[in-house]
Every structure is written in C-alpha cells, then in structure tokens.
Scaffold this motif. Structure first.
Motif, PDB file in Angstrom:
ATOM      1  N   ALA A 142       1.483  -1.489  -0.052  1.00 52.25           N
ATOM      2  CA  ALA A 142      -0.033  -0.211  -0.177  1.00 52.25           C
ATOM      3  C   ALA A 142       0.863   1.435   0.033  1.00 52.25           C
ATOM      4  O   ALA A 142       0.718   2.351  -1.010  1.00 52.25           O
ATOM      5  CB  ALA A 142      -0.765   0.135   1.008  1.00 52.25           C
ATOM      6  N   ALA A 143       1.346   1.523   0.543  1.00 53.11           N
ATOM      7  CA  ALA A 143       2.722   2.503   0.732  1.00 53.11           C
ATOM      8  C   ALA A 143       3.419   2.576  -0.347  1.00 53.11           C
ATOM      9  O   ALA A 143       3.449   3.753  -0.859  1.00 53.11           O
ATOM     10  CB  ALA A 143       4.000   2.397   2.034  1.00 53.11           C
ATOM     11  N   ARG A 144       3.745   1.416  -1.059  1.00 56.29           N
ATOM     12  CA  ARG A 144       4.683   2.016  -2.260  1.00 56.29           C
ATOM     13  C   ARG A 144       4.098   1.717  -3.160  1.00 56.29           C
ATOM     14  O   ARG A 144       3.588   2.360  -4.407  1.00 56.29           O
ATOM     15  CB  ARG A 144       4.926   0.304  -2.962  1.00 56.29           C
ATOM     16  N   GLU A 145       2.713   1.622  -3.097  1.00 56.48           N
ATOM     17  CA  GLU A 145       1.900   2.197  -4.937  1.00 56.48           C
ATOM     18  C   GLU A 145       1.326   3.839  -4.738  1.00 56.48           C
ATOM     19  O   GLU A 145       1.288   4.190  -5.665  1.00 56.48           O
ATOM     20  CB  GLU A 145       0.017   1.063  -4.766  1.00 56.48           C
ATOM     21  N   SER A 146       1.470   4.035  -3.351  1.00 55.39           N
ATOM     22  CA  SER A 146       1.297   5.393  -3.186  1.00 55.39           C
ATOM     23  C   SER A 146       1.976   6.449  -3.936  1.00 55.39           C
ATOM     24  O   SER A 146       2.190   7.471  -4.274  1.00 55.39           O
ATOM     25  CB  SER A 146       1.012   5.749  -1.371  1.00 55.39           C
ATOM     26  N   ALA A 200       1.890  11.228  -0.443  1.00 60.67           N
ATOM     27  CA  ALA A 200       1.695   9.785   0.184  1.00 60.67           C
ATOM     28  C   ALA A 200       2.624   8.978   0.583  1.00 60.67           C
ATOM     29  O   ALA A 200       2.467   8.699   1.793  1.00 60.67           O
ATOM     30  CB  ALA A 200       0.615   8.971  -1.273  1.00 60.67           C
ATOM     31  N   LEU A 201       3.745   9.095   0.204  1.00 63.17           N
ATOM     32  CA  LEU A 201       5.023   8.523   0.447  1.00 63.17           C
ATOM     33  C   LEU A 201       5.138   8.683   1.788  1.00 63.17           C
ATOM     34  O   LEU A 201       5.483   7.883   3.057  1.00 63.17           O
ATOM     35  CB  LEU A 201       6.009   7.950  -0.085  1.00 63.17           C
ATOM     36  N   ALA A 202       5.600   9.950   2.204  1.00 62.97           N
ATOM     37  CA  ALA A 202       6.088  10.565   3.178  1.00 62.97           C
ATOM     38  C   ALA A 202       5.138  10.719   4.771  1.00 62.97           C
ATOM     39  O   ALA A 202       5.581  10.498   5.106  1.00 62.97           O
ATOM     40  CB  ALA A 202       6.191  12.511   3.020  1.00 62.97           C
ATOM     41  N   THR A 203       3.056  10.702   4.191  1.00 59.28           N
ATOM     42  CA  THR A 203       2.597  10.505   5.223  1.00 59.28           C
ATOM     43  C   THR A 203       2.992   8.633   5.668  1.00 59.28           C
ATOM     44  O   THR A 203       2.447   9.341   7.297  1.00 59.28           O
ATOM     45  CB  THR A 203       1.565  11.076   4.051  1.00 59.28           C
TER      46      THR A 203
END
Length: 251
Positions: free
Chosen positions: A88-92, A169-172
């Motif tokens: 999910a994090a990578r997809e963001s 998103a990834l930073a979030t």
C-alpha cells in the motif's frame, strides 16, 4: 587304670565327620531349566521390536504434522498482511502524489528496502508540519473500529486528512509508521500528539528531526525482524515435520 585312647580316637573321628558336613560344596553351573523363569532379548522376534519402533516414529510424525499444520497455517496467514502493508505504501508512490522533490531522506538502507522508493526530505518535512492534531483527526474519523470510536488515531483517517492537505502520500505513510513504531494501524492520541510535537521542535531548515529517523528505523526493524523470524519459524516447523515423516515412513 583303664586307657582313654579308644575314647579319644572315637571323638576325633566324630569331629572330623561333622566338619566335613559343614564344608561348602562347589555349586553346579546355572543352566536353563524347564522350571526356571528365563528371558533373553535375543530370543524375542526382531519384527516385534522393529514394529514398535516404526509405530512410535509414525505416531510422532502425526503429532508433529497436526501441531505443525496449525502453527504453519497461522504463520502463513500473516505473510500476506505484511506484504499488503508495504504494498500500500509503495503503491502510493506511483499514483501521481504531489512531491516537492529534492534531496532524499537519509534514514538508512531499510527505507528503500521496505518502501522500494526514496522518500523526499522536503516531503517528510512538509508532512510533519501539516499533520493535524489527534483531536481533529478523531473528531472527523470515518473509521468504524472500536478503538477509533474511543479517540485513537486510525491510519486510514490520518492518511485521508493528510491527502486533503496536499501532502505526499509516501511521506505521509512514513510519518505514521514512525509514530506507530510498528505496533499496528492504531495509535494512542497522546503518543501521536507527543511525537508530532517532538518532530517539529527538533526539525530545522532542510533537515528532519533525528527522533523521526530513529522512530522510522524502529518501525522498519520491527517489520523486517518479524518477517525474518516468521520465515525461520516456518522453516523449522516444516523441517521437524519432514524429519519425522522420513523416520516414520522411509527409514
């Protein structure tokens, strides 16, 4: 005066006879007899002994298999959830999320390993500065889980509020992961506010708080360590079952 010699000869003969009567005699060697109880393991049928050993090994295999299947099934069920969190994090990072670019966050090799991307230092600083309070997130929560209804911060609520503020998103994801320390998708509101405030106080121009880097690496260490530990346990589990099967059916 009559002589006592005949009497003495007679007495000596009697004593000699009695002494011979009490002398130990040589024992006859022990032999098998029809009346003695005598067992020799060499006389037992070998197929009875080997059969018992085989049955014991097979019973051991079935016990290991039953226990190993349960433990292995539970362990295997955890692997998808571990991969889903990272996915999910990578997809963001590939959905066109806004980014400020610039220098990448220097937090060690685990960051690129887990997120499969570099995280912009400027994006992390922006996310920390724009993170809303725990009370704001809780009051606007759309989560239906029990903990969120009690004021705890749900990861999905945090991400939604950060997206509204135009944060990367990834930073979030990385900010919430650092706050959670790998303990799941729910964070205490007290812990959340304390850590956000600490990150802000320690951050300076063009740099992120060292406590944030430490917390993020703590999260990554928990995730990577849990994955490696689970894989090792599964290998040991399957190895014991396989060993017992070989001893019970192939030996």
């Amino acid at each position: 005066m009559p002589s006592n010699r005949p009497f003495l000869y007679t007495l000596a003969a009697l004593l000699a006879a009695n002494a011979c009567a009490f002398a130990p005699s040589k024992s006859a060697p022990l032999t098998k007899s029809s009346t003695a109880i005598y067992y020799d393991l060499n006389d037992l049928p070998t197929h009875l002994l080997s059969g018992e050993l085989v049955e014991g090994a097979q019973a051991k295999f079935y016990g290991y298999f039953a226990a190993g299947s349960g433990a292995g099934g539970i362990g295997l069920a955890q692997l998808p959830s571990m991969f889903n969190e990272a996915a999910a994090a990578r997809e963001s990072a590939s959905v066109g999320s806004p980014t400020k670019g610039g220098e990448a966050l220097n937090a060690g090799p685990l960051v690129s390993l887990y997120y499969d991307n570099e995280i912009s230092l400027a994006d992390v600083s922006d996310a920390i500065s724009k993170a809303p309070t725990a009370d704001f997130i809780s009051s606007n929560s759309q989560s239906v889980n029990f903990m969120a209804s009690k004021g705890y911060i749900d990861k999905n609520d945090f991400i939604r509020e950060m997206n509204k503020k135009g944060c990367n998103a990834l930073a979030t994801y990385s900010v919430f992961d650092a706050i959670s320390s790998g303990k799941g998708g729910i964070v205490s509101p007290v812990v959340y506010d304390e850590r956000i405030e600490k990150y802000r106080q320690e951050s300076g121009a063009g740099e992120v708080a060292s406590s944030f880097v430490t917390d993020l690496n703590g999260f990554l260490a928990v995730k990577v360590g849990a994955f490696i530990g689970l894989v090792v346990c599964l290998l040991v589990d399957f190895g014991l079952v396989a060993k017992a099967g070989i001893e019970g059916f192939l030996s």
